[in-house]
Motif scaffolding. Structure first.
Motif, short mmCIF file in Angstrom:
data_model
loop_
_atom_site.label_atom_id
_atom_site.label_comp_id
_atom_site.label_asym_id
_atom_site.label_seq_id
_atom_site.Cartn_x
_atom_site.Cartn_y
_atom_site.Cartn_z
N LEU A 115 0.75 -1.25 0.18
CA LEU A 115 0.07 0.04 -0.19
C LEU A 115 0.94 1.22 0.08
O LEU A 115 0.47 2.15 -0.64
N THR A 116 1.89 1.35 0.81
CA THR A 116 2.64 2.40 1.09
C THR A 116 3.60 2.69 -0.43
O THR A 116 3.77 3.63 -0.72
N ARG A 166 1.02 4.29 -2.74
CA ARG A 166 0.84 5.53 -2.67
C ARG A 166 2.08 6.53 -2.96
O ARG A 166 1.83 7.52 -3.58
N LEU A 167 3.21 5.98 -2.55
CA LEU A 167 4.51 6.81 -2.75
C LEU A 167 4.54 6.72 -4.29
O LEU A 167 5.08 7.89 -4.90
N SER A 168 4.61 5.81 -4.96
CA SER A 168 4.72 5.74 -6.53
C SER A 168 3.85 6.52 -7.30
O SER A 168 4.10 7.28 -8.21
N GLY A 169 2.69 6.80 -6.72
CA GLY A 169 1.56 7.96 -7.28
C GLY A 169 2.27 9.29 -7.09
O GLY A 169 1.62 9.97 -7.76
N MET A 170 3.09 9.56 -6.18
CA MET A 170 3.71 10.84 -6.08
C MET A 170 4.97 10.94 -6.60
O MET A 170 5.57 12.12 -6.67
N GLY A 171 5.35 10.09 -7.71
CA GLY A 171 6.76 9.99 -8.36
C GLY A 171 7.94 9.48 -7.25
O GLY A 171 8.72 9.55 -7.77
N PHE A 186 10.28 -3.54 7.13
CA PHE A 186 9.57 -2.61 7.18
C PHE A 186 10.18 -1.06 6.36
O PHE A 186 9.69 -0.03 6.55
N TYR A 187 11.13 -1.45 5.62
CA TYR A 187 11.77 -0.34 4.96
C TYR A 187 11.46 -0.36 3.42
O TYR A 187 11.36 -1.27 2.82
N LEU A 188 11.29 0.74 2.99
CA LEU A 188 11.17 1.00 1.48
C LEU A 188 12.17 1.88 1.13
O LEU A 188 12.39 3.25 1.62
N GLN A 204 5.49 3.45 10.13
CA GLN A 204 5.46 4.92 10.79
C GLN A 204 4.52 5.88 9.66
O GLN A 204 4.89 7.11 9.93
N MET A 205 4.09 5.22 8.76
CA MET A 205 3.46 6.15 7.74
C MET A 205 1.68 5.96 7.86
O MET A 205 1.11 6.36 6.81
#
Length: 460
Positions: free
Chosen positions: A374-375, A378-383, A394-396, A442-443
């Motif tokens: 999910l994260t 969501r981040l990909s949608g922001m570029g 738990f890291y990206l 933590q998001m």
């Protein structure tokens, strides 16, 4: 002239801070050092004069320049290159640790408190409170709590690592375990290999030991073997430290092929390997382990419980060769008068033996798998594009939009009380300007994404 003068000054500081030039020892002659550095004698004269003005060195008439006796505390921030605060490992660590409980911390390295098995910990604390008076009042033994070491021995056996309780030493924390190994194996001026990027506190810790850090590019399969082999031949490092599984910050896992090649090269070049396996239990199934493949010959296994149980009940461990364990026991007595708190070890043994711990970890792995997807979306949608999708943890590790400076983005987010972890804080070469590490646990606050968007626009 200015840049060359500063290069000469930095070279002298490195020699003194690394122990290559002892207090009171004479520095190279002006002409000799000018030739070695490829600069003019006047550049060296200016550098020496400026260092003398700072009190780093002093001159003796007709004798030359000497390293000063500096009776002042060592400031870690003064060792190594000067970095912007937003990408300095010590400063980022302090921001994460000092931020209030309610402050969003997508850049920190731990999970929220309400994700931890706090009910199990409370039961363990109550059980430990009923123990003999000695547990509550005395120092622990030099070999530390045997029940916890036996439990760890069984866990390591499940990963293919044969280490009896006598080959395991409990320590005050995982970082303390690495520090003890560094005290045992390193001297000032030695060279060490780290991944580029790597866990930022590795760099801070090595600064404290005054060793030279050599970065090796990291790939989705592990360290780049071509660069790794070249670094061994050129620099002859004493030690290499890595996370084989769920690498911090990238989330990558070493492949069997790379692991075999790495150990072959380590044997050929007499390299010692520290395998920090703090994220082991976040894997859905075990991946290749350097310690298992090596048989704990030149690989030292490090671990702790801060990510899975509690960062408050501090305890780590070292699994290694028997002779190294004996030497580490002496070091731990000298520096800490024993191992971790016996009360902490008792609490952790109770919590790990609790039937709910296995269920806790199963639920945690499932929850994180869903949040990574999910994260990431969501981040990909922001570029902001994940470098890879990790198999656990738990890291990206993400690439920011082109032209976005991670340090500037972290600075803008901090003005809104949000702590981020920009790429260059993890990079010895400072080549990760456009990367950022995110902690998916933590998001949870939806407002974080609005703050990220504003920080990105401010940093573009």
């Amino acid at each position: 002239m200015k840049n060359r003068t500063e290069q000469v000054m930095q070279a002298i500081r490195r020699r003194i801070d690394g122990g290559a030039v002892a207090p009171g020892e004479k520095l190279p002659s002006i002409r000799g050092f000018a030739a070695a550095m490829g600069v003019s004698p006047s550049t060296v004269v200016e550098a020496y004069d400026r260092l003398a003005a700072e009190g780093v060195i002093f001159a003796r008439r007709r004798s030359g320049f000497f390293a000063a006796h500096r009776n002042r505390p060592v400031a870690l921030s003064e060792l190594g290159p000067r970095l912007e605060r937003e990408i300095d490992p010590l400063w980022v660590s302090r921001q994460s640790l000092d931020a209030g409980e309610d402050a969003p911390k997508p850049g920190c390295g731990w999970l929220p408190a309400d994700w931890m098995p706090v009910d199990s910990l409370r039961r363990a604390i109550r059980a430990a409170g009923r123990a003999d008076d000695g547990l509550l009042a005395y120092y622990g033994g030099t070999r530390s709590e045997v029940k916890l070491r036996r439990l760890l021995s069984r866990q390591l056996a499940d990963q293919g690592i044969e280490a009896g309780p006598d080959r395991i030493l409990l320590t005050a924390s995982g970082s303390n375990a690495i520090d003890l190994v560094c005290r045992l194996l390193l001297s000032p001026g030695d060279k060490v290999l780290v991944d580029d990027p790597c866990y930022f506190n590795f760099q801070a810790l090595f600064r404290a030991h005054r060793v030279e850090i050599i970065g090796v590019p990291y790939t989705p399969q592990g360290p780049d073997m071509e660069h790794f082999e070249a670094a061994l031949a050129r620099h002859k490092p004493r030690l290499y430290i890595t996370n084989s599984a769920l690498h911090n910050p990238t989330g990558a896992t070493i492949s069997a092929q790379v692991a075999h090649r790495l150990l072959t090269l380590a044997a050929a070049h007499d390299l010692i390997v520290i395998e920090d396996d703090i994220f082991a239990e976040f894997e859905p199934d075990p991946s290749p382990r350097l310690a298992a493949m090596d048989g704990l010959d030149r690989v030292i296994r490090i671990g702790s419980f801060s990510k899975t149980l509690s960062a408050s009940v501090r305890c780590g461990y070292v699994a290694a060769r028997p002779d190294w364990i004996e030497a580490l026991i002496d070091l731990q007595v000298a520096t800490n008068f024993g191992g971790p708190s016996p009360l902490a070890a008792e609490i952790l043994h109770h919590a790990l033996s609790d039937g709910g711990y296995r269920k806790h970890m199963e639920a945690l792995r499932a929850r994180l798998a869903r949040l990574r997807r999910l994260t990431g979306a969501r981040l990909s949608g922001m570029g902001i594009i994940p470098w890879l999708m990790p198999r656990g943890g738990f890291y990206l590790w993400c690439a920011l939009p082109e032209g976005t400076d991670g340090a500037a983005m972290a600075r803008a987010a901090l003005s809104e009380n949000v702590v981020l972890a920009p790429g260059n804080v993890f990079s010895p070469s400072q080549a990760m300007t456009s990367y950022m590490r995110f902690n998916v646990g933590q998001m949870g606050d939806p407002g974080i994404y609005d703050i990220l968007d504003r920080a990105m626009r401010a940093a573009a």
